[in-house]
Structures are given as C-alpha cells and as structure tokens.
Scaffold this active site. Sequence first.
Site, PDB file in Angstrom:
ATOM      1  N   TYR A  54       0.852  -1.196   0.000  1.00 33.73           N
ATOM      2  CA  TYR A  54       0.000   0.000   0.000  1.00 33.73           C
ATOM      3  C   TYR A  54       0.883   1.239   0.000  1.00 33.73           C
ATOM      4  CZ  TYR A  54      -4.949  -1.023   0.350  1.00 33.73           C
ATOM      5  OH  TYR A  54      -6.243  -1.352   0.056  1.00 33.73           O
ATOM      6  N   GLU A  56      -0.474   4.836  -0.480  1.00 36.99           N
ATOM      7  CA  GLU A  56      -1.257   6.060  -0.687  1.00 36.99           C
ATOM      8  C   GLU A  56      -0.374   7.295  -0.534  1.00 36.99           C
ATOM      9  OE1 GLU A  56      -2.399   3.496   1.099  1.00 36.99           O
ATOM     10  OE2 GLU A  56      -4.593   3.479   1.157  1.00 36.99           O
ATOM     11  N   ASP A 201      -7.168  13.683 -25.003  1.00 35.30           N
ATOM     12  CA  ASP A 201      -7.102  12.277 -24.595  1.00 35.30           C
ATOM     13  C   ASP A 201      -6.321  11.557 -25.690  1.00 35.30           C
ATOM     14  OD1 ASP A 201      -7.524   9.583 -24.247  1.00 35.30           O
ATOM     15  OD2 ASP A 201      -9.634   9.778 -23.713  1.00 35.30           O
ATOM     16  N   THR A 228      -4.151   6.142 -21.783  1.00 36.31           N
ATOM     17  CA  THR A 228      -3.917   4.802 -21.251  1.00 36.31           C
ATOM     18  C   THR A 228      -2.451   4.491 -21.531  1.00 36.31           C
ATOM     19  OG1 THR A 228      -4.588   3.879 -23.365  1.00 36.31           O
ATOM     20  CG2 THR A 228      -6.243   3.893 -21.619  1.00 36.31           C
ATOM     21  N   LYS A 231      -2.061   0.780 -24.999  1.00 34.16           N
ATOM     22  CA  LYS A 231      -2.460   0.648 -26.413  1.00 34.16           C
ATOM     23  C   LYS A 231      -1.197   0.742 -27.280  1.00 34.16           C
ATOM     24  CE  LYS A 231      -7.186   2.261 -25.739  1.00 34.16           C
ATOM     25  NZ  LYS A 231      -7.374   2.967 -24.468  1.00 34.16           N
ATOM     26  N   ARG A 237      -1.799  -2.508 -18.660  1.00 36.30           N
ATOM     27  CA  ARG A 237      -3.082  -1.791 -18.593  1.00 36.30           C
ATOM     28  C   ARG A 237      -2.947  -0.705 -17.532  1.00 36.30           C
ATOM     29  NH1 ARG A 237      -5.857  -4.629 -21.701  1.00 36.30           N
ATOM     30  NH2 ARG A 237      -7.441  -3.032 -21.762  1.00 36.30           N
TER      31      ARG A 237
HETATM   32  N1  DSN Z   1     -11.785   0.161 -25.145  1.00 39.43           N
HETATM   33  C1  DSN Z   1     -10.924   1.171 -25.700  1.00 39.43           C
HETATM   34  C2  DSN Z   1     -10.863   1.097 -27.169  1.00 39.43           C
HETATM   35  O1  DSN Z   1     -10.909   0.013 -27.682  1.00 39.43           O
HETATM   36  O2  DSN Z   1     -10.740   2.117 -27.824  1.00 39.43           O
HETATM   37  C3  DSN Z   1     -11.264   2.527 -25.283  1.00 39.43           C
HETATM   38  O3  DSN Z   1     -11.855   2.529 -24.053  1.00 39.43           O
END
Ligand code: DSN
Length: 421
Positions: A54, A56, A201, A228, A231, A237
């Site tokens: 933990y 925080e 974003d 994120t 990707k 993730r």
């Molecule tokens: N699930 C993601 C995507 O495939 O674009 C975005 O949240």
Amino acid sequence: MDLYKHIRKEDREIYRAVVGEEKRQKEGLELIPSENYVSRAVKEAMASSLTNKYSEGYPGRRYYGGQEFTDKVEALAIERAKKLFGAAYANVQPLGGANANIAMYFALLQPGDTILGMDLSHGGHLTHGHPVTYLTKIFNFQRYKMKNIETGEIDYDDMRRVAKKIKPKIILAGFSAYPRELNYKKFVSIAREVGALAVMDIAHIAGLIAGKAAKNPFDDGFDVMTTTTHKTLRGPRGGMILVHKDEEIAKKIDKAVFPGFQGGPHMHQIAAKAVAFGEALRPSFKKYAKQIIANTKAMEKVFKKHAARMITGGSDNHLILLDVWTSFGISGGEAEKLLDRAGITLNKNAIADDTRKPMDPSGIRFGTPALTTRGFKEKEAAQVAEIMIEVLTKRDEAAVKRAKQEIKKLALSHPIPESFR
Ligand code: DSN
C-alpha cells in the site's frame, strides 16, 4: 521454462483459461487497435511483489511506511513519462484511461461546468460524455463533429461558434475511433479565445506521439493530456495524466487522483509502466511507431483498390474504420464474428451518423499496433487486408477455412516477441 507452474498446481481452472488465452493470442491475429503485446520485462514487473504494498500518497509523501522501493519506482515512472511526452508534470497512478479522464474532470471543473468534446458517433469516447456514464449527471457535455465524413475534416468553424456561445471550461480533443491527425493549433486558438483549457485524450495514439510518428499536442500549446498506457504505448493496462507546464494544474490533478478519486496506487502496475516507458525511450520504439503507420497505409491501399468505404477515406494513424454495410452488405456484428472465426480479432464499431444500432452497427474498427509488434511489415499487413476482403466478400465455409489456415501461418511465422531491443 514453465511460466505458470504454480497456477497449474494450485488452480487448474484458472490455469486452463490463462494458457487458453495465451494460445489464442499466439495463433490468431490481433487487430483491435487498442490492444498490443507487452514485453516479458513488463509482465515480470506486473507479477512482482510490489502488488503486496500500500502506497497512498506520492513519492516522499506517503501515508504508510516501507516506501523505500515504491518511491523509487514511482519517481522513475514519472521521470520517464515526462521525458517521453515533453511534460513538466506526470501523474502515473490512474488505474486506467477512464479513471484518468474522470480525475482530470474532477481536477479542472466544478459540477455543472461545460466540456466541448468530439461527437461520440464521430469517433469520441464513452468518457467524453456518453449519456450512459455518470459523468453526464455531473458535467455538461457538448459536441463538435466532422464537417466531411469522407475526408475526416473537423468542423472547426462550428467548434468556434459553439464554444463562443456555450463557454466551455475544457475543449477536449481525442478519440477512440478517428483515423486522422487533428489540427491542434486550431483547438488551442479556440480554447484561448473562450478562456478554456485545451485537453487531449491521447490514449489511442500515445505510442505514435512517444515514437515521434505523430505530432505532440503539447508542441502546439495543449495544457493537459490523458492517456492509457497499454495501447500503442505498449505498456501494462493503466492510465496517466500529463501536464504541459502549469504547476497549479498539476497540483489539482494530483489531489484529484489521490485522495479525490482513487485509493492506494497499484505499484506493480506503476513499475510495469516505468519499464514500458524505458522501452519507449529506446531508438527501436521510433521504428515501431513509424512502422505502425506504414502498415496501416499498406492496408488502406488494399481497401482502396477494392473500393471499400473507409470513414474519412483512409487513415493517418494506426486504425481504419471500414463501412462494411455499404461495402459488403453485412453488418459490423456479422463481420466481426465472421473474421473472428478466421482468426482475425477486431471490433464492430458505429460509423459517423450510423443508421444501424450500436450493438450491430455498420462498421468495423481495426488497426496495426499488435501486428507491428509481431514484426509485420507492409507486405504482411497488405496480405491480412486481402484475406479480410476475401472473407467479407465470399462469406462461405471454404473461404473462412482457407483464411484461418493463412492467418495461423502468418501468426506462427511472426511469434510474439519477449523483448523489443
Ligand atoms: N476500449 C478502448 C478502445 O478500444 O478504444 C477505449 O476505451
């Protein structure tokens, strides 16, 4: 090396699911544009004992003891993130992209404030104000759209007109299904004109930006970027918020993430982010990012040759949105299932101003990041596009069977790499 020997012994059911998924990933081709394969080093960080801790707070300012190593891990992740994106501040604690966006709204807005974001059917994201999210009970989301669906040009004149009228606090750029570069300068100039912050974003294209294969919105004056990390960026993730310059904004973001919105950070995940950011800082990452776009272009060429309708006419990034309803007379849902049976994983997707329902829309969305990680070049990417056309056109058992064999062959001849040096 048996990577799963303990799960195999302790929990047979989960073991079977884990190795089943691993086999699926090895033998099929992943074309969902938001998915990728992480390195062994990233996996090891995620499987580390950091999951037990933990933490925080933030490095040097924690609520629990025993932070000698977690502080080091988080500080390294922050430093690397800042370097990758040219940010003065980074918060690496968001558990995912949705969390990053929610914390960003809480940091920068008051309940009732207005956000002007991309229309969802034109490529925006659920967390950019879809009515099914609780965000819409708190904030007022308004939309801008493309002016021309065939070219992808955003209607910046309308954006300016609407912004002047509704006075948003945030002008939000970014998308999950839009294949073109945005004109960041226009966003920033409209935001400045109406006294809004320019936020992007970058979840889908973070890897392209980090690899310098796409423009960096900070270079044109954006204030904040959310993303994120799993990707095109090819990490675990997770999510992250980057602040261009403003220390006050950075302080608000930190407070909003913790204690405002989240609890203890997932330190194993933050360690894995740090490892992935380290990989993205290597020269080989630039080659990968450039190849993603070259591979998309190779696929685009095949669809053009077959006169298939791509929304915006093609792609400048890692993804293509194909109108299968107009091009092949089948729905996005049917196309997704058909291609899945051939070993090609992608997703059905609404197209701009879709006349069909969201659960079975007119389009499919696919992209090249995972293929590129596997070492695909233009030739193989074009081959995959040809196989897709064949299946979507013929739609019989023989075509699916033939495609499945070819896809398996392509997959097995391009094993998922363990390292990206
Ligand atoms: N699930 C993601 C995507 O495939 O674009 C975005 O949240």
